[in-house]
Design an enzyme around this catalytic site. Structure first.
Site, PDB file in Angstrom:
ATOM      1  N   ASP A  88     -22.202 -12.560  -5.463  1.00  0.00           N
ATOM      2  CA  ASP A  88     -23.592 -13.155  -5.155  1.00  0.00           C
ATOM      3  C   ASP A  88     -23.688 -12.680  -3.139  1.00  0.00           C
ATOM      4  O   ASP A  88     -25.134 -13.599  -3.183  1.00  0.00           O
ATOM      5  CB  ASP A  88     -23.553 -14.563  -4.956  1.00  0.00           C
ATOM      6  CG  ASP A  88     -22.336 -15.157  -4.659  1.00  0.00           C
ATOM      7  OD1 ASP A  88     -21.129 -14.482  -3.571  1.00  0.00           O
ATOM      8  OD2 ASP A  88     -22.011 -16.390  -4.117  1.00  0.00           O
TER       9      ASP A  88
ATOM     10  N   TYR B 182     -19.383  -9.824   4.606  1.00  0.00           N
ATOM     11  CA  TYR B 182     -17.605  -8.934   5.036  1.00  0.00           C
ATOM     12  C   TYR B 182     -17.082  -8.109   6.213  1.00  0.00           C
ATOM     13  O   TYR B 182     -15.766  -7.949   5.978  1.00  0.00           O
ATOM     14  CB  TYR B 182     -17.425  -8.889   3.145  1.00  0.00           C
ATOM     15  CG  TYR B 182     -16.617 -10.857   2.820  1.00  0.00           C
ATOM     16  CD1 TYR B 182     -15.515 -10.844   2.759  1.00  0.00           C
ATOM     17  CD2 TYR B 182     -18.225 -10.902   1.953  1.00  0.00           C
ATOM     18  CE1 TYR B 182     -15.593 -11.810   1.389  1.00  0.00           C
ATOM     19  CE2 TYR B 182     -17.926 -12.002   1.118  1.00  0.00           C
ATOM     20  CZ  TYR B 182     -15.921 -12.532   1.265  1.00  0.00           C
ATOM     21  OH  TYR B 182     -16.006 -13.882   0.737  1.00  0.00           O
TER      22      TYR B 182
END
Length: 444
Positions: free
Chosen positions: A165, A249
């Protein structure tokens, strides 16, 4: 259609079930849950029962006692397992941190350790799917999603598709910050984007609405960048230097020192937080009135969303997540859109983890990449993308080498490949450190 969820006692399963209940097309008629932990399965079943109470025609839920029974007759299989539970995640994070390098569930040495433990089980699941439900589509939620999907694809080929997601959330937040017409969000003819990378390592490099490129203007606008998570996380100066919007990330790579300092100073890692939080939820929900399970789950879910990537947010400046990002929807919506596109013939454009083909010519055709795909009843086809910049390609190549070495190590019980995976990771700064991490993980 019949859907089987492997890891049916997982904390996020109610999000999937809620999406199925809200699906106006009622694409799924029955959900089968399979889990190796009967207590967690019972608690999640109680939560689903409460979710279904207010629906006139709820999706049927069936429990399976064994894996083969769960798979037989399935049209779709969701793989959402956590091998070793949250206790395993705690070790994956703490062992690297004790050696002075990053420990995180999917990034750095922690991601490699999690992959080594998970891939043999995921591959076994793929083999059982091939035997019991050869016509089923497997949608992989299991982390580390890129390398787990790659391992499963060695058995299932293109019938396994990984989802995440993070990319769709980035596109949605960026479009909103750029002032795009909200009506364009669900219309692939109006909203177009170029996103490419690996799971938890990708870049949004173009964003157009009705043919107008929005990304350069967004990158130049500090106020707009400060209005959404990635803008605050990376900062305008660095984003303009990159000329792209990175997946959240990538903060672990670009700001490794700051993030590592934040993790070193914390009393609890993310894994320790979730181990305590979710362990307490399941114990309490199992002991209390089953009718109270949903309210407790919703409260714990919100707390989980509020603390997501807390250490990265601390390293970049303390700020709270936006209300839109606390809804919890993400995986479930991507999965539902993917299932529809694979069955209704209408097609969809989604960011998925699929075999590379020729999308990134420098990678092997069977390497799993995360990129924009056209989805039809025939499967998910990655779309051509603009060439990667040298810095993007270099990082992709190095992390893909780590992923493929991890898959080779896990499937062949190859210690040399495991050491190579750890030592080659850019967040592990010494082969000697890699060897000690691997030895300690093996002992644990």
């Amino acid at each position: 259609m019949r859907l089987t969820i492997l890891g049916g006692g997982g904390f996020r399963v109610p999000l999937v079930y809620r999406a199925l209940l809200d699906d106006p097309a009622r694409s799924v008629s029955e959900v089968t849950l399979y889990d190796t932990d009967p207590l967690r399965l019972k608690v999640i079943t109680d939560v689903l029962a409460q979710l279904a109470q207010d629906h006139p025609a709820p999706v049927a839920v069936r429990l399976a006692d064994d894996l083969d029974t769960a798979l037989t007759g399935a049209d779709f299989v969701f793989s959402a397992i956590r091998v070793g539970g949250t206790a395993g995640r705690v070790r994956d994070e703490r062992i690297p941190l004790s050696e002075g390098v990053l420990g995180q569930e999917t990034v750095g040495a922690g991601g490699v350790l999690y992959g080594l433990r998970t891939i043999p089980v995921a591959r076994h699941l793929a083999e059982r799917v091939a035997a019991r439900a050869p016509g089923a589509w497997v949608i992989n939620f299991t982390n580390p999603a890129g390398m787990v999907t790659e391992a499963m694809s060695q058995v299932l080929g293109e019938r396994v598709i990984g989802i995440c997601d993070s990319p769709v959330g980035l596109v949605r937040r960026a479009a909103r910050a750029a002032g795009a017409d909200p009506a364009a969000f669900a219309d692939p003819r109006r909203l177009r984007y170029d996103y490419v990378g690996l799971n938890h390592l990708g870049w949004l490099r173009s964003l157009t609405v009705d043919g107008t490129e929005l990304l350069p203007g967004l990158l130049a606008d500090d106020a707009a960048l400060a209005s959404f998570e990635e803008g605050r996380l990376f900062g305008g100066e660095w984003l303009r230097t990159l000329g792209a919007l990175p997946n959240e990330y990538l903060h672990y790579y670009y700001f490794r020192r700051e993030t590592l300092d934040a993790l070193r100073d914390t009393a609890r890692t993310r894994g320790e937080f979730l181990d305590r939080q979710q362990g307490g939820f399941f114990e309490r929900a199992a002991a209390d009135d089953p009718d109270a399970a949903y309210a407790l789950w919703e409260r714990i879910r919100l707390e989980r969303e509020e603390t997501y990537l807390a250490h990265s947010r601390e390293a970049s400046g303390r700020w709270q997540r936006d209300s839109e990002d606390l809804e919890g929807g993400g995986y479930d919506r991507v999965a539902l859109a993917l299932m529809r596109a694979l069955t209704d013939g209408l097609g969809a454009r989604l960011i998925l983890n699929v075999r590379n083909g020729t999308t990134v010519p420098q990678l092997a055709p069977d390497a799993i990449v995360e990129t924009v795909c056209e989805v039809t009843a025939e499967g998910a086809r990655p779309l051509p993308c603009a060439p990667l910049r040298e810095d993007q390609l270099g990082l992709m190549l190095q992390i893909k080498a780590v992923e493929r070495a991890t898959v080779a190590a896990a499937t062949g019980q190859d210690h040399t490949a495991a050491l190579r995976a750890l030592a080659l990771h850019p967040l592990v700064d010494s082969p000697a450190v890699a060897a000690r991490i691997l030895a300690r993980a093996a002992a644990a």
